[in-house]
Design an enzyme around this catalytic site. Structure first.
Site, PDB file in Angstrom:
ATOM      1  N   GLU A   5       0.910  -1.154  -0.075  1.00 16.45           N
ATOM      2  CA  GLU A   5      -0.003   0.009  -0.168  1.00 16.45           C
ATOM      3  C   GLU A   5       0.967   1.201   0.066  1.00 16.45           C
ATOM      4  OE1 GLU A   5      -2.339   2.731  -0.268  1.00 16.45           O
ATOM      5  OE2 GLU A   5      -3.551   0.637  -0.261  1.00 16.45           O
ATOM      6  N   GLU A  34       6.230  -0.902  -7.672  1.00 15.97           N
ATOM      7  CA  GLU A  34       7.594  -0.724  -8.226  1.00 15.97           C
ATOM      8  C   GLU A  34       8.558  -0.624  -7.223  1.00 15.97           C
ATOM      9  OE1 GLU A  34       4.356   0.414 -10.954  1.00 15.97           O
ATOM     10  OE2 GLU A  34       4.741   1.033  -9.011  1.00 15.97           O
ATOM     11  N   GLU A  48      -6.992  -4.626  -6.428  1.00 15.68           N
ATOM     12  CA  GLU A  48      -8.285  -3.629  -6.825  1.00 15.68           C
ATOM     13  C   GLU A  48      -7.761  -2.598  -7.343  1.00 15.68           C
ATOM     14  OE1 GLU A  48     -10.691  -0.868  -7.445  1.00 15.68           O
ATOM     15  OE2 GLU A  48      -9.548  -0.294  -5.693  1.00 15.68           O
ATOM     16  N   GLU A  57      -8.609   4.817 -11.958  1.00 15.25           N
ATOM     17  CA  GLU A  57      -7.738   4.396 -10.911  1.00 15.25           C
ATOM     18  C   GLU A  57      -6.081   4.683 -11.189  1.00 15.25           C
ATOM     19  OE1 GLU A  57      -6.657   3.656  -6.739  1.00 15.25           O
ATOM     20  OE2 GLU A  57      -8.741   3.886  -7.559  1.00 15.25           O
TER      21      GLU A  57
END
Length: 85
Positions: A5, A34, A48, A57
């Site tokens: 996250e 990354e 998601e 997104e």
């Protein structure tokens, strides 16, 4: 389990993991996909990435990066596809 996250929500996720006693199972990584230090290939990627109407997104490139770098050859991705009508 690696939970990646990039936002500050990673700290909230760590708290949820700890309060449920899963620190030994789930490692929350506060980084972009990354730059995440994932030490091994994985069996499953769940993301998601779609956002609103599959377009807004902007995470598809990161999911493709994760697939190409971290997913085992016989691994699975969820969701696998999406349709637009």
């Amino acid at each position: 389990v690696y939970a990646v996250e990039a936002s500050g929500m990673a700290e909230k996720a760590r708290l949820v993991v700890a309060r449920n006693g899963f620190e030994h199972v789930i490692q929350v990584i506060n980084a972009t996909m990354e730059s995440a230090p994932i030490p091994e290939q994985v069996d499953v990627i769940i993301s998601e990435w779609m956002g609103c109407f599959l377009l807004f997104e902007g995470m598809l490139e990161s999911v493709i990066y994760a697939r190409d770098k971290y997913l085992k050859p016989d691994g699975a991705m969820f969701p696998r596809f999406a349709n637009m009508y």
